[in-house]
Design an enzyme around this catalytic site. Structure first.
Site, PDB file in Angstrom:
ATOM      1  CB  CYS A 117      -0.952   0.015   1.184  1.00 54.48           C
ATOM      2  SG  CYS A 117      -2.191  -1.266   1.073  1.00 54.48           S
ATOM      3  CG  HIS A 253      -3.191   3.548   2.454  1.00 50.81           C
ATOM      4  ND1 HIS A 253      -3.598   3.276   1.166  1.00 50.81           N
ATOM      5  CD2 HIS A 253      -3.271   2.372   3.126  1.00 50.81           C
ATOM      6  CE1 HIS A 253      -3.900   1.999   1.067  1.00 50.81           C
ATOM      7  NE2 HIS A 253      -3.720   1.425   2.251  1.00 50.81           N
ATOM      8  CG  ASN A 283      -6.613  -0.865   1.122  1.00 46.80           C
ATOM      9  OD1 ASN A 283      -5.889  -0.330   0.286  1.00 46.80           O
ATOM     10  ND2 ASN A 283      -6.143  -1.458   2.201  1.00 46.80           N
TER      11      ASN A 283
END
Ligand code: ACO
Length: 326
Positions: A117, A253, A283
């Site tokens: 990520c 994020h 996500n």
């Protein structure tokens, strides 16, 4: 000798989402879960899913075209492409090489960076350092993922979380500030808490797609994420002798609304100084930060001259930040 510029600067942003939307209500039909649980625990309402045959490279290409257009830079002017991804089209050629050929940027350097990520922040850090060394002048930086390809759709603890998408920026050498600094970290000791179950040299069995899926001890990941993101904010501000109130806008994020809220609170920021896309995107791993950045730039939430903090946390664990003057 190459001229060494003072900064690299973002001159254009772009993003792209696959057409298909999977809502929480859709997931309720196949999983023992509920819209209420997903909203309360994650903030996610829906996510976009790549179509059959639609690849990370396809999403990256569309996002890249928009970023190049916004920057008024043609692909042939690029001297490097860095793609943050953990779901490349192929093991090789890299997604960056496939993208380079499609864009017609042939001859420039092209590589993928895998930091889960944190992939986009890492890619931005690589590009920024190449530019500030004087080695490159115009770099396309992408975060692109089709993480849903390795989601175990029978595992409610991970299936509700992830989505697909891509975001991109054009980074150019500049005498005006720009990227003030990037801060990159990792701790491979946490590999067991969040991982893919197979790779090419481990556990790969082509006939059963290697038993490939995502596993996560979400609760423990949550705690480390909140703690670590607090630390990287402090590290980033200290590097510039800045205080929290010097940050005008936060691009975090997009993994979980509760983590975003906690980070904003620790910074003393109102939620109107924070971009939130996790509700609509889920996500999307390394695509999350550049897509959220593009949304905030195009909606006018981020204005020229603002000091913006980008941060991410992901599998590895990896984490990173970038402090940027827009
Ligand atoms: N629907 C309904 N119930 C569920 C679901 C679901 N989809 N998933 C789990 N549950 C249940 C669990 O079984 C558990 O039940 P129990 O109490 O009877 O055992 C209960 O809900 C609570 O589970 P927790 O895992 O403790 O829930 P938590 O509040 O921690 O939320 C979540 C889970 C959303 C995953 C959260 O921990 C999180 O966001 N973690 C961080 C994720 C992250 O930041 N990852 C990094 C980036 S990802 C990358 O790098 C690829």
């Amino acid at each position: 000798m190459n001229h060494v510029p003072a900064y690299s600067r973002i001159t254009g942003t772009g993003s792209h989402l696959p057409e298909k939307i999977l809502t929480n209500a859709d997931l309720e039909k196949t999983l023992d879960t509920s819209d209420q649980w997903i909203r309360e625990r994650t903030g996610i309402q829906q996510r976009h899913i790549a179509a059959e045959g639609e690849t990370t490279g396809d999403l990256a290409y569309e996002a890249a075209l928009k970023a190049l257009q916004a920057a008024d830079v043609s692909a042939s002017e690029l001297d490097m492409i860095v793609v943050g991804t953990t779901t490349p089209d192929l093991v090789f050629p890299s997604t960056a090489c496939l993208l380079q050929s499609r864009l017609g940027a042939n001859g420039c350097a092209a590589m993928d960076v895998n930091a889960a990520c944190s992939g986009f922040i890492y890619a931005l850090g690589v590009a920024d350092n190449f530019i500030r060394s004087g080695a490159k002048q115009k770099v396309l930086v992408v975060g692109a993922e089709t993480l849903t390809r390795m989601v175990d759709w029978t595992d409610r603890s991970t299936a509700v979380l992830f989505g697909d998408g891509a975001g991109a920026v054009v980074l150019e050498a500049s005498e005006e500030p720009g990227v003030l600094s990037t801060h990159l970290h990792a701790d491979g000791g946490y590999a067991d808490l969040l991982a893919a179950t197979a790779g090419v040299s481990k556990g790969f069995k082509a006939e059963e797609r290697g038993g490939l899926k995502i596993t996560m001890k979400g609760n423990e990941v949550f705690k480390v994420a909140v703690r670590t993101l607090g630390r990287i904010v402090t590290e980033t501000l200290e590097a510039h002798g800045m205080v929290k109130s010097d940050i005008d806008f936060l691009v975090p994020h997009q993994a979980n609304l509760r983590i975003i809220n906690a980070t904003a609170k620790a910074l003393g920021m109102d939620m109107d100084q924070v971009v939130v896309t996790v509700d609509k995107h889920g996500n999307t791993s390394s695509a999350s930060v550049p897509m959220a950045l593009d949304v905030a730039v195009r909606s006018g939430q981020i204005k020229p001259g603002m000091t913006v903090l980008l941060e991410a946390f992901g599998g590895g664990f990896t984490w990173g930040s970038a402090l940027i003057k827009m």
